[in-house]
Design a protein around this motif. Structure first.
Motif, PDB file in Angstrom:
ATOM      1  N   VAL A   6     -26.586  35.770  16.410  1.00  0.00           N
ATOM      2  CA  VAL A   6     -27.023  35.429  15.063  1.00  0.00           C
ATOM      3  C   VAL A   6     -26.299  34.160  14.624  1.00  0.00           C
ATOM      4  O   VAL A   6     -25.535  33.572  15.376  1.00  0.00           O
ATOM      5  CB  VAL A   6     -26.743  36.591  14.081  1.00  0.00           C
ATOM      6  N   SER A  51     -43.397  40.500   9.302  1.00  0.00           N
ATOM      7  CA  SER A  51     -42.096  41.172   9.249  1.00  0.00           C
ATOM      8  C   SER A  51     -42.201  42.620   8.804  1.00  0.00           C
ATOM      9  O   SER A  51     -41.294  43.420   9.054  1.00  0.00           O
ATOM     10  CB  SER A  51     -41.164  40.419   8.297  1.00  0.00           C
ATOM     11  N   GLU A  56     -34.415  36.331   5.404  1.00  0.00           N
ATOM     12  CA  GLU A  56     -34.776  35.190   6.257  1.00  0.00           C
ATOM     13  C   GLU A  56     -34.191  33.868   5.784  1.00  0.00           C
ATOM     14  O   GLU A  56     -34.768  32.815   6.007  1.00  0.00           O
ATOM     15  CB  GLU A  56     -36.297  35.084   6.415  1.00  0.00           C
ATOM     16  N   SER A  90     -33.900  35.477  11.770  1.00  0.00           N
ATOM     17  CA  SER A  90     -33.927  36.695  12.572  1.00  0.00           C
ATOM     18  C   SER A  90     -34.494  36.393  13.952  1.00  0.00           C
ATOM     19  O   SER A  90     -34.689  35.235  14.339  1.00  0.00           O
ATOM     20  CB  SER A  90     -34.813  37.731  11.884  1.00  0.00           C
ATOM     21  N   TYR A  93     -30.421  40.104  12.786  1.00  0.00           N
ATOM     22  CA  TYR A  93     -31.291  39.860  13.938  1.00  0.00           C
ATOM     23  C   TYR A  93     -32.648  40.539  13.792  1.00  0.00           C
ATOM     24  O   TYR A  93     -33.692  39.919  14.039  1.00  0.00           O
ATOM     25  CB  TYR A  93     -30.616  40.325  15.229  1.00  0.00           C
ATOM     26  N   HIS A 131     -34.020  42.106  10.958  1.00  0.00           N
ATOM     27  CA  HIS A 131     -34.718  42.012   9.675  1.00  0.00           C
ATOM     28  C   HIS A 131     -34.507  40.688   8.940  1.00  0.00           C
ATOM     29  O   HIS A 131     -35.128  40.471   7.896  1.00  0.00           O
ATOM     30  CB  HIS A 131     -34.267  43.161   8.760  1.00  0.00           C
ATOM     31  N   GLY A 132     -33.647  39.848   9.462  1.00  0.00           N
ATOM     32  CA  GLY A 132     -33.361  38.600   8.745  1.00  0.00           C
ATOM     33  C   GLY A 132     -32.665  38.838   7.434  1.00  0.00           C
ATOM     34  O   GLY A 132     -32.765  38.029   6.507  1.00  0.00           O
TER      35      GLY A 132
END
Length: 402
Positions: free
Chosen positions: A91, A192, A338, A342, A387, A389-390
């Motif tokens: 990340v 998403s 985000e 992600s 990672y 779900h942002g």
């Protein structure tokens, strides 16, 4: 002779057909393999992180026995996948620098440093001041004054502006709230499936022209605050007639020359949005519509410069960073979607448009890379949340003790 030529042509056509078929099959298999790899890597990541949580148990007998029962699964996952996971699922690194930028964006950054459009002359500490996350939160609370232009501020206290600014103070309209969401406009929000999770928050902030209609499953439906830049208000002809803007509280912000007070900024705004602001207020007199105090972005910029490892772009922070700061002052917890990319990271700038540019993630005009460093440093959530779900989770500033 003619038959020989025809047979040769027919042979060439058959060969070309078979080659085309082979290439298509290979591409489909490769595509299927790619998605299988993504699925496998996600499962491996979840196994490793759950195993790590088990390893951090209380040390009681039950924890030990549970760990023993899972040791074979976790052990095999670690031995076969850990290196792959760490390489594939990294990340955002909070120590990122301009060296991480593509050469094109490095060149753009240098140009902005030389241009210095806003006449920045920073004399404070840094760059590279090290702070704990706790100390940084206190620094943000004490140094960044999140407030709006008031009807008592000159020249907004003149007859020319009478009745155009909301009479009620911003803090009486906004908050305090418990859990809040800041929803970026990133292209990686597409597909998403985060809509319901986002809507479960007490208040939701969105940006500029980011819609919810047609994207509800990914971004939710509610809008509590919409932060918009002065360029949109000035140049987008849809602003005055699009119902998108009629929900929730509106806040417009406009960059000023570094350390300009309100009267100086009013004489030289970046975009002269005041006419359209008044027109909108006439059309929607009951909707709260505020103007962000022009000093606030530079107060935030100074802290970004103080803690960054090098000189950052002498341009104001992004709308995203400003929105995060606004909600941190109004909420007990802020989930940011985000802003830190992600696994769905893409060069598509906005989930509602097909516009490609890596600068939307890494930054060009705005010091976006360094803003992401700050958010990652303040994050109290997990790397798994980022990672998959942002989502980064920051504590609010209302109740911290410094």
């Amino acid at each position: 002779m003619i038959h020989v030529i025809l047979r040769k042509k027919l042979s060439y056509c058959v060969l070309a057909f078979f080659l085309f078929a082979i290439i298509c099959v290979w591409k489909e298999r490769r595509k299927g393999s790619y998605y299988e790899d993504i699925k496998l890597e996600t499962e491996e990541f979840q196994v490793v992180t759950s195993g790590e949580r088990l390893a951090k148990g209380s040390g009681s007998q039950s924890s030990v026995s549970t760990q023993d029962k899972n040791s074979q699964t976790v052990g095999s996952a670690r031995s076969s996948a850990k290196a792959k996971v760490e390489a594939s699922f990294q990340v955002w690194n909070k120590d990122s620098s301009s060296k991480n930028l593509p050469s094109r964006l490095q060149s753009i950054r240098r140009n902005y440093l030389n241009m210095n459009k806003y006449k920045v002359s920073y004399k404070g500490p840094g760059p590279g001041v090290k702070m704990s996350a706790e100390a940084l939160r206190c620094h943000l609370r004490d140094r960044v004054n999140v407030s709006m232009v008031e009807p008592t501020d000159f020249p907004f206290n003149t007859s020319e502006w009478e009745g155009f600014l909301p009479k009620e103070n911003f803090r009486t309209k906004a908050g305090p709230w418990g859990r809040c969401a800041v929803v970026s406009s990133a292209g990686s929000l597409k597909s998403s499936q985060l809509g319901q999770e986002i809507d479960d928050h007490d208040a939701i902030l969105r940006f500029n022209a980011a819609p919810t209609a047609s994207f509800q499953k990914d971004v939710g439906t509610k809008t509590t605050i919409r932060l918009i830049n002065s360029q949109l208000v000035t140049t987008d002809g849809r602003f005055l007639r699009d119902s998108l803007y009629s929900e929730g509280i509106l806040i417009v912000w406009d960059p000023s020359i570094y350390h300009s007070d309100i009267p100086k900024w009013y004489q030289h705004p970046d975009y002269n949005f005041f006419k359209n602001f008044k027109s909108y207020r006439k059309m929607h007199p009951d909707q709260p519509f505020y103007i962000l105090r022009p000093q606030m972005p530079w107060e935030l910029w100074e802290i970004l410069q103080e803690i960054s490892p090098e000189a950052i772009q002498p341009n104001p922070p992004s709308s995203g960073m400003l929105g995060i700061m606004i909600m941190m002052t109004l909420c007990d917890q802020v989930d940011i979607y985000e802003f830190l990319p992600s696994k769905r990271k893409t060069d598509v700038c906005y989930y509602y448009q097909k516009f490609f540019d890596s600068a939307c993630t890494m930054g060009a005009y705005h010091p976006l890379l360094f803003e992401k460093n700050m958010v990652k440093h303040l994050n109290q959530g997990t790397d798994e949340d980022i990672y998959l779900h942002g989502k980064a989770t920051l504590p609010g500033l209302r109740t911290i003790h410094c």
